[in-house]
Design a protein around this motif. Structure first.
Motif, short mmCIF file in Angstrom:
data_model
loop_
_atom_site.label_atom_id
_atom_site.label_comp_id
_atom_site.label_asym_id
_atom_site.label_seq_id
_atom_site.Cartn_x
_atom_site.Cartn_y
_atom_site.Cartn_z
N GLY A 446 0.81 -1.20 0.00
CA GLY A 446 0.00 0.00 0.00
C GLY A 446 0.85 1.26 0.00
N GLU A 447 1.93 1.26 0.78
CA GLU A 447 2.83 2.41 0.80
C GLU A 447 3.48 2.63 -0.56
N THR A 448 3.83 1.52 -1.22
CA THR A 448 4.45 1.63 -2.54
C THR A 448 3.47 2.23 -3.55
N ARG A 449 2.24 1.78 -3.53
CA ARG A 449 1.24 2.33 -4.44
C ARG A 449 1.03 3.81 -4.19
N ALA A 450 0.92 4.16 -2.91
CA ALA A 450 0.68 5.56 -2.56
C ALA A 450 1.84 6.44 -3.00
N ALA A 451 3.07 5.96 -2.80
CA ALA A 451 4.25 6.74 -3.19
C ALA A 451 4.31 6.90 -4.71
N LEU A 452 3.98 5.85 -5.44
CA LEU A 452 3.97 5.96 -6.91
C LEU A 452 2.90 6.95 -7.35
N ALA A 453 1.76 6.92 -6.70
CA ALA A 453 0.70 7.87 -7.05
C ALA A 453 1.13 9.30 -6.79
N ALA A 454 1.98 9.49 -5.78
CA ALA A 454 2.47 10.83 -5.45
C ALA A 454 3.76 11.17 -6.19
N PRO A 483 7.74 1.24 -13.49
CA PRO A 483 8.05 2.62 -13.07
C PRO A 483 9.25 2.73 -12.14
N LEU A 484 9.66 1.62 -11.49
CA LEU A 484 10.76 1.71 -10.53
C LEU A 484 12.07 1.15 -11.05
N ASN A 485 12.09 0.62 -12.27
CA ASN A 485 13.34 0.08 -12.82
C ASN A 485 14.49 1.09 -12.81
N PRO A 486 14.24 2.33 -13.23
CA PRO A 486 15.36 3.29 -13.30
C PRO A 486 16.02 3.57 -11.95
#
Length: 559
Positions: A446-454, A483-486
């Motif tokens: 959930g934290e990962t999703r929220a951080a990606l959304a932000a 989205p997090l590969n880089p």
């Protein structure tokens, strides 16, 4: 065959052998007929109390005189060797007939079912419970006549003869109450009939698995696959099976006479073309048994009791009383096509009893039915070794799943163990650990999703690292990878180092020959290939998965 005679019987050939003794084809010179002589092994014969009780029970077995129950002619002892003489049967047991598909049509199968119910209904009317009904204990003669076997030896399992920790029955056909080590009455036999008839009709067992524990757990907790998934059957026949296989004994037919009435209702409805018939339309509403039943079940009930009046067999309802059975009533049967050629034999289920470690294999017969106890304030603990072993097996599987980071599977296994033993501390501990890991995993995701959304990739990368550390095979990883590969290159390198450290530790423990070590090496190679493609997040997942595999391999050697 060293011995040539026992009692008055001349032994011709051995036709069966098992843990309890041997079965011989023999000649009775007095009546000039062939018989089957079953001898009890010398190890059993040395126990004085066991011998005395077996003598009493076998004498009672001879009183079950019915066309669908094997006839016991004689019983005796010679030079310390106990033996029983009974009719020699031609044909095959039901197990072989099912396996060879020698009963191809529904009418033949229903005829076998009806005959089995007739014999067992007679036994139940005599207050005798079989407790080890299975296809191997049912014999079908070339004429089509069915014989139920091993009522005599069945009683060896109880009448206070049960060893500590024994559970009577054969796993695939045991009732839930038998698995729990509780006393079983006629309704337990009904459950076994349901399991046996399911197999007869579907060609596969109602409860099956790759281990004894799996089968027993299914008997306790799971419903069989709907039989219509395997074979097209009339609805009323499906009803019969479903009622017989209810986990709650009160929801089943009360005894074999009720099930016999139901099978006859099925045959009558099919013969008249009434495919819409139901058990209720044919036999009236089903009612639960009256409480306070204190009938003695077993051979003791065959002894005359002062002032005793034997009740008539129960019926499904006042609307359709069960037909009175004539114990000596012969009737023609259609011949049964035999499987591949077999010599004449007496198929003794007593020689094929499943010897379950900590479970016992003898069949119990004598029980005392008492009024049900008052509801307990706490769930009871398992009261026999078999159930405890079953719980321990489920807990061990739960621990293995927890070690594999398969948290949902671990929680499911622990919950299954707790359904059998609600007070099991180990199962509670595993369940708590699995649920905690799942909560932390969900929170990290959930934290990962929220951080990606932000658009906070740094925080999202930390969240994904936490997810992969908890479970490298997390099902939702695909949503985070691209989205997090880089920003995950350094994390991938860190994961690879952790994998290398775990591999070195496994090498020192000499675990390199284990399958887990090999699969870890393969996962590591997949991670390197993903790095080459700059898929760093996916590579980190494979490296961490390899680390876990190396650690499991090391622990398996060290423990």
């Amino acid at each position: 065959m060293e011995q040539h005679a026992i009692g008055k019987y001349r032994l011709i050939s051995r036709i069966g052998q098992g843990a309890m003794g041997e079965v011989f084809k023999a000649h009775d010179p007095s009546l000039n007929r062939l018989v089957a002589v079953k001898t009890i092994s010398s190890s059993l014969g040395t126990e004085t109390e066991l011998r005395r009780r077996f003598l009493r029970e076998a004498q009672s077995a001879a009183r079950l005189n019915h066309p669908n129950i094997i006839t016991v002619y004689d019983f005796g002892e010679e030079e310390g060797r106990i033996f029983m003489a009974m009719e020699l049967l031609e044909g095959s047991d039901l197990k072989d007939l099912i396996g060879s598909h020698a009963l191809p049509d529904l009418e033949r199968k229903l005829d076998v079912m009806e005959q089995i119910c007739e014999g067992l209904a007679f036994a139940h009317s005599m207050d005798v419970v079989h407790r080890d009904l299975k296809p191997g204990n049912v014999h079908v003669q070339p004429s089509g006549q069915v014989k139920i076997l091993d009522f005599g030896l069945a009683r060896l399992g109880t009448s206070e003869m049960t060893r500590t920790g024994m559970v009577m029955g054969t796993p695939h056909y045991m009732s839930p109450e038998q698995v729990r080590g509780e006393k079983a009455d006629a309704r337990s036999d009904v459950f076994s009939l349901g399991s046996m008839f399911y197999e007869l009709l579907a060609g596969r067992k109602a409860f099956d698995g790759d281990s004894m524990h799996t089968v027993l757990f299914q008997v306790l907790q799971e419903e069989p696959e709907p039989i219509r998934n395997w074979v097209d059957l009339p609805g009323i026949l499906v009803e019969v099976l479903e009622r017989a296989l209810q986990k709650d004994p009160d929801a089943r037919f009360h005894d074999a006479s009720q099930m016999l009435a139901a099978v006859r209702a099925v045959r009558r409805a099919l013969a008249e073309g009434r495919t819409e018939a139901t058990l209720e339309s044919e036999l009236g509403p089903f009612s639960a048994p009256a409480t306070g039943d204190t009938r003695v079940v077993g051979s003791v009930a065959l002894q005359p009791q002062p002032g005793a009046v034997r009740p008539a067999p129960a019926t499904l309802s006042a609307k359709a009383p069960t037909q009175q059975m004539d114990a000596r009533r012969p009737r023609p049967r259609p011949p049964v096509a035999p499987p591949p050629s077999r010599a004449p034999l007496y198929v003794g289920g007593g020689l094929a009893l499943v010897g379950l470690l900590l479970a016992g294999g003898f069949v119990a017969l004598l029980t005392l039915r008492r009024p049900p106890p008052a509801p307990a304030t706490e769930a009871p603990r398992p009261n026999n070794d078999l159930t405890r072993v079953l719980v321990a097996s489920q807990v061990e599987l739960a621990r293995n799943k927890l070690d594999e980071k398969s948290y949902r599977a671990a929680a499911t296994r622990a919950e299954q163990a707790l359904r059998i033993d609600p007070k099991n501390d180990e199962a509670r501990q595993v369940l708590a650990q699995a649920q905690d890991a799942l909560q932390r995993l969900d929170a990290a995701a959930g934290e990962t999703r929220a951080a990606l959304a932000a658009a906070d990739t740094g925080k999202a990368a930390s969240g994904l690292w936490n997810v992969l550390s908890l479970d490298p095979r997390y099902e939702g990883i695909d949503a985070f990878v691209a989205p997090l590969n880089p920003v995950f290159r350094d994390r991938a390198a860190q994961a690879k180092q952790l994998m290398a450290d775990a591999r070195a530790a496994a090498d020192r423990a000499k675990a390199s020959g284990l399958p887990g070590f090999v699969s870890a090496t393969s996962a590591g190679a997949e991670g390197d290939a993903l790095v080459a493609k700059r898929q760093y997040a996916a590579a980190a997942a494979r490296f961490l998965d390899a680390r876990d595999e190396y650690e499991r391999a090391r622990r398996s050697v060290q423990h």
